[in-house]
Write a protein that holds these residues in place. Sequence first.
Motif, PDB file in Angstrom:
ATOM      1  N   UNK A 190      49.549 -30.626  29.204  1.00  0.00           N
ATOM      2  CA  UNK A 190      49.123 -31.315  27.987  1.00  0.00           C
ATOM      3  C   UNK A 190      48.298 -30.377  27.114  1.00  0.00           C
ATOM      4  N   UNK A 191      48.030 -30.826  25.899  1.00  0.00           N
ATOM      5  CA  UNK A 191      47.329 -30.001  24.916  1.00  0.00           C
ATOM      6  C   UNK A 191      45.823 -30.167  24.963  1.00  0.00           C
ATOM      7  N   UNK A 192      45.330 -31.176  25.637  1.00  0.00           N
ATOM      8  CA  UNK A 192      43.923 -31.546  25.486  1.00  0.00           C
ATOM      9  C   UNK A 192      43.007 -30.984  26.557  1.00  0.00           C
ATOM     10  N   UNK A 193      43.509 -30.717  27.744  1.00  0.00           N
ATOM     11  CA  UNK A 193      42.668 -30.153  28.784  1.00  0.00           C
ATOM     12  C   UNK A 193      42.514 -28.650  28.612  1.00  0.00           C
ATOM     13  N   UNK A 194      41.748 -28.010  29.496  1.00  0.00           N
ATOM     14  CA  UNK A 194      41.612 -26.545  29.445  1.00  0.00           C
ATOM     15  C   UNK A 194      42.968 -25.867  29.598  1.00  0.00           C
ATOM     16  N   UNK A 195      43.194 -24.800  28.834  1.00  0.00           N
ATOM     17  CA  UNK A 195      44.455 -24.075  28.941  1.00  0.00           C
ATOM     18  C   UNK A 195      44.482 -23.254  30.221  1.00  0.00           C
ATOM     19  N   UNK A 196      45.544 -23.398  30.984  1.00  0.00           N
ATOM     20  CA  UNK A 196      45.733 -22.583  32.183  1.00  0.00           C
ATOM     21  C   UNK A 196      47.098 -21.924  32.099  1.00  0.00           C
ATOM     22  N   UNK A 197      47.123 -20.727  31.569  1.00  0.00           N
ATOM     23  CA  UNK A 197      48.371 -19.993  31.446  1.00  0.00           C
ATOM     24  C   UNK A 197      48.841 -19.425  32.775  1.00  0.00           C
ATOM     25  N   UNK A 198      47.897 -19.023  33.632  1.00  0.00           N
ATOM     26  CA  UNK A 198      48.322 -18.333  34.847  1.00  0.00           C
ATOM     27  C   UNK A 198      49.096 -19.289  35.753  1.00  0.00           C
ATOM     28  N   UNK A 199      50.276 -18.785  36.156  1.00  0.00           N
ATOM     29  CA  UNK A 199      51.218 -19.634  36.889  1.00  0.00           C
ATOM     30  C   UNK A 199      52.288 -18.737  37.526  1.00  0.00           C
ATOM     31  N   UNK A 200      52.809 -19.160  38.661  1.00  0.00           N
ATOM     32  CA  UNK A 200      53.930 -18.461  39.284  1.00  0.00           C
ATOM     33  C   UNK A 200      55.239 -19.140  38.896  1.00  0.00           C
ATOM     34  N   UNK A 201      56.221 -18.329  38.533  1.00  0.00           N
ATOM     35  CA  UNK A 201      57.555 -18.822  38.201  1.00  0.00           C
ATOM     36  C   UNK A 201      58.545 -18.179  39.172  1.00  0.00           C
ATOM     37  N   UNK A 202      59.272 -18.999  39.905  1.00  0.00           N
ATOM     38  CA  UNK A 202      60.217 -18.511  40.901  1.00  0.00           C
ATOM     39  C   UNK A 202      61.636 -18.567  40.354  1.00  0.00           C
ATOM     40  N   UNK A 203      62.348 -17.459  40.487  1.00  0.00           N
ATOM     41  CA  UNK A 203      63.722 -17.360  40.020  1.00  0.00           C
ATOM     42  C   UNK A 203      64.642 -17.026  41.190  1.00  0.00           C
ATOM     43  N   UNK A 204      64.596 -17.877  42.204  1.00  0.00           N
ATOM     44  CA  UNK A 204      65.405 -17.672  43.386  1.00  0.00           C
ATOM     45  C   UNK A 204      64.746 -16.714  44.362  1.00  0.00           C
ATOM     46  N   UNK A 205      65.441 -16.359  45.415  1.00  0.00           N
ATOM     47  CA  UNK A 205      64.838 -15.532  46.469  1.00  0.00           C
ATOM     48  C   UNK A 205      64.578 -14.090  46.060  1.00  0.00           C
ATOM     49  N   UNK A 206      65.108 -13.664  44.919  1.00  0.00           N
ATOM     50  CA  UNK A 206      64.950 -12.272  44.519  1.00  0.00           C
ATOM     51  C   UNK A 206      63.756 -12.003  43.613  1.00  0.00           C
ATOM     52  N   UNK A 207      63.205 -13.016  42.939  1.00  0.00           N
ATOM     53  CA  UNK A 207      62.177 -12.736  41.938  1.00  0.00           C
ATOM     54  C   UNK A 207      61.163 -13.858  41.807  1.00  0.00           C
ATOM     55  N   UNK A 208      59.889 -13.479  41.843  1.00  0.00           N
ATOM     56  CA  UNK A 208      58.784 -14.324  41.394  1.00  0.00           C
ATOM     57  C   UNK A 208      58.059 -13.589  40.269  1.00  0.00           C
ATOM     58  N   UNK A 209      57.752 -14.317  39.212  1.00  0.00           N
ATOM     59  CA  UNK A 209      56.956 -13.783  38.099  1.00  0.00           C
ATOM     60  C   UNK A 209      55.598 -14.461  38.124  1.00  0.00           C
ATOM     61  N   UNK A 210      54.542 -13.655  38.024  1.00  0.00           N
ATOM     62  CA  UNK A 210      53.170 -14.165  38.030  1.00  0.00           C
ATOM     63  C   UNK A 210      52.582 -13.921  36.640  1.00  0.00           C
ATOM     64  N   UNK A 211      52.566 -14.979  35.830  1.00  0.00           N
ATOM     65  CA  UNK A 211      52.004 -14.858  34.478  1.00  0.00           C
ATOM     66  C   UNK A 211      50.482 -14.952  34.564  1.00  0.00           C
ATOM     67  N   UNK A 212      49.805 -13.938  34.067  1.00  0.00           N
ATOM     68  CA  UNK A 212      48.352 -13.944  34.103  1.00  0.00           C
ATOM     69  C   UNK A 212      47.790 -13.944  32.690  1.00  0.00           C
ATOM     70  N   UNK A 213      46.500 -14.212  32.588  1.00  0.00           N
ATOM     71  CA  UNK A 213      45.797 -14.366  31.310  1.00  0.00           C
ATOM     72  C   UNK A 213      44.617 -13.406  31.296  1.00  0.00           C
ATOM     73  N   UNK A 214      44.746 -12.322  30.531  1.00  0.00           N
ATOM     74  CA  UNK A 214      43.690 -11.320  30.450  1.00  0.00           C
ATOM     75  C   UNK A 214      42.760 -11.528  29.253  1.00  0.00           C
ATOM     76  N   UNK A 215      42.860 -12.672  28.586  1.00  0.00           N
ATOM     77  CA  UNK A 215      42.062 -12.898  27.385  1.00  0.00           C
ATOM     78  C   UNK A 215      41.037 -14.000  27.557  1.00  0.00           C
ATOM     79  N   UNK A 216      41.393 -15.087  28.235  1.00  0.00           N
ATOM     80  CA  UNK A 216      40.550 -16.282  28.222  1.00  0.00           C
ATOM     81  C   UNK A 216      39.280 -16.171  29.046  1.00  0.00           C
ATOM     82  N   UNK A 217      39.286 -15.336  30.097  1.00  0.00           N
ATOM     83  CA  UNK A 217      38.186 -15.359  31.063  1.00  0.00           C
ATOM     84  C   UNK A 217      37.374 -14.058  31.081  1.00  0.00           C
ATOM     85  N   UNK A 218      37.604 -13.189  30.121  1.00  0.00           N
ATOM     86  CA  UNK A 218      36.927 -11.895  30.117  1.00  0.00           C
ATOM     87  C   UNK A 218      35.476 -12.017  29.660  1.00  0.00           C
ATOM     88  N   UNK A 219      34.659 -11.068  30.125  1.00  0.00           N
ATOM     89  CA  UNK A 219      33.323 -10.917  29.578  1.00  0.00           C
ATOM     90  C   UNK A 219      33.388 -10.110  28.284  1.00  0.00           C
TER      91      UNK A 219
END
Length: 516
Positions: A287-316
Motif C-alpha cells: 500500500x501507499x500509506x505505510x512505510x516504504x519497504x523496497x528491499x525484497x527478494x524476487x525468485x525467478x525459478x531455481x536458477x535466479x534470486x534477485x535481492x532488491x536493496x535500498x541504499x537511500x532510505x536508511x543512510x546516515x
Amino acid sequence: MIKLNRRRLLAAGTVAAALPTRIFAQTSEAARPRLLQGVQSGDVMPDGGVVWSRADRPARMLVEYATTEKFTDPKRIVGPMALEATDFTSRVRIRGVAPGQTVFYRVSYLDLGDYKTVSEPVGGHFRVPPSAGNDVSFVWSADTVGQGWGINPDVGGMTIYEAMRRLAPDFFIHSGDAIYADNPLQAEKKLPDGKAWKNVVTEAKSKVAETLEDFRGNHRYNLLDDNLRRFNAEVPMLAQWDDHDVIDNWYWERRLDNDTRYRQKSVAVLAAYGQRAFREYMPLAGDLDGPMQLYRRFSFGPRLDVFRIDMRSFRGPNGANRQAMAGPDTAFLGNRQIEWLKGALKESKATWKMIAADMPIGVVVYDDWRSKSGSEAVANGDDGPPLGRELEIADLLAFIKREDIRNVHWITGDVHYAATHRYDPSRAAFTDFTPFYEFVSGPLCAGGFGPNTLDRTFGPEVVFQKVPPPGRFDLAPSEGSCHFGHVRIDGATGGLTVTHRDAAGGVLHALSLAPA
C-alpha cells in the motif's frame, strides 16, 4: 468498446456489488476516460504481479486478465478508485497464476462522474516466474532524463527502451534515478558540433521539483515517450530509487539554505514528496500509506534470486566517511535491512544470487564532486581497511564467505558509464570475502561521465569499462552516453552471461560465468 453487466462484475468479487446494475459505454470518445500514461507491471511474484495505470479523472480501475492472448480464459478484478489523492494512479495485484505462465491483461476505467462511461482498454503482458529450470533473462540500467537531456522527437525519443524491449527480457531492474527532479529542461541544449538537442518541455520539467505535484509531473513527463510506454506494457519492472528522485546526493538531514533555486529548504520535506510520487508511479507491491519497504527478494525459478536493496532510505548523513566504529552515522543500508539481506541470502537455494543495488561498492562518488570531498556512496577513497560505510559492506561480505553462500554478484548504476569490476581479496586491504563481480550500467537518457576512481579497500579491478573520451564531460545521448546491461541464464546448464550494450542494443562486452 467494453460492455460490462452486473453478472460479469459480480464474478470479480464482492466490491462489484456497489457498481450500477447497467453500465453503458458512450459513443463520444472525447467523453470517455483515457489512460494517457499507458500500463505497466512490476514486482512479479511466483503466482502473479502488480498491474498499474493512471486515469485522467476520478474513476474505478477494472482489470481483465488471461493466460492466452485471445483471452479465452478471462478473469476480472474490480480494482480501487483512482482519485486525486493518488494523482489518479491505481494498481491491482494479480494472484493465483501458475508458475511460468504469461499473463495478458487489459486495464479500463469506469468514469465516476456519470458512473456509466468506460474507457477503451489498454493492454499489456508479463511472465510469472517459472518453477522449473527455464532460461531467465533480464535487463538493467539507471538514470532517466538527466543533465538536461530529455525526450527529443528528432531522434525518436528514448529509443534505448525499444532496444531493451526487442530482447524480450523477463523483467527490468531500474537501478534508480527514475526521474531527475532537480534537473529542469530547456527547449534546446547545445551539442559540441554547434547543433541543438531539442527537448519536449512541460511545466513540471521547467523548474526544480518542490511540491508533490512537481514530482508527479516529472514522472508523467517520462511517460510521454512512446518507447517507454511500449516497453512498460511488455516488460515488468523492479524499481529502485536514488538521489535524483529527490535532489542530487540527498540525505534526510540535509538543508538547502544556500540553494537559491529552492524555496523549500528542508530536504526531508522534498524527500517525502519524492517518495510519495515514486510510490504512486512505480508498479510496487504494497500500500501507499505505510512505510516504504523496497528491499525484497524476487525468485525467478531455481536458477535466479534477485535481492532488491535500498541504499537511500536508511543512510546516515553524507560526510568524510572515515569513522573507525560503526554507528548511526555510518549506516548505509541500515541494521534492519542488512539483517534481512543476510537471512534472505542464506535461505536462497537459487544457483545465482544477484544483489540489485542503486550505487556501486568500490567506486568513489564524492558528496561534492567539485572539491572532491565527502562521500555519497560506500567508498571513502583512502584505499585502506574498512571505515565509515565500508564497515557495513565488510560485515556483509564476511558473512557471505563464512556461510559459504555461492554465486553472489552485484548489479548497479548511478555513475553514468558501463563497467564490470571484479573484487578479489588478493588485491584488497580487507580480505575476508569471496571474490565477486559488480556490473555497472547506465544511463538510460542522461549525460555521460567518468570514469570514477576505484577504492582498493575491497580490491576491485576493471575488467571492462566504456567511458567518454578524455576531456569530455556530460556526453550527450546522441554521442553514445547511454547504456544498459543484459543478463541471460541458461536453464539447462546454469551458465550466466552478462553483456553490456549501447543504446541501440549493440554488444560492447560479454562475460560468461559458470556456477561455483
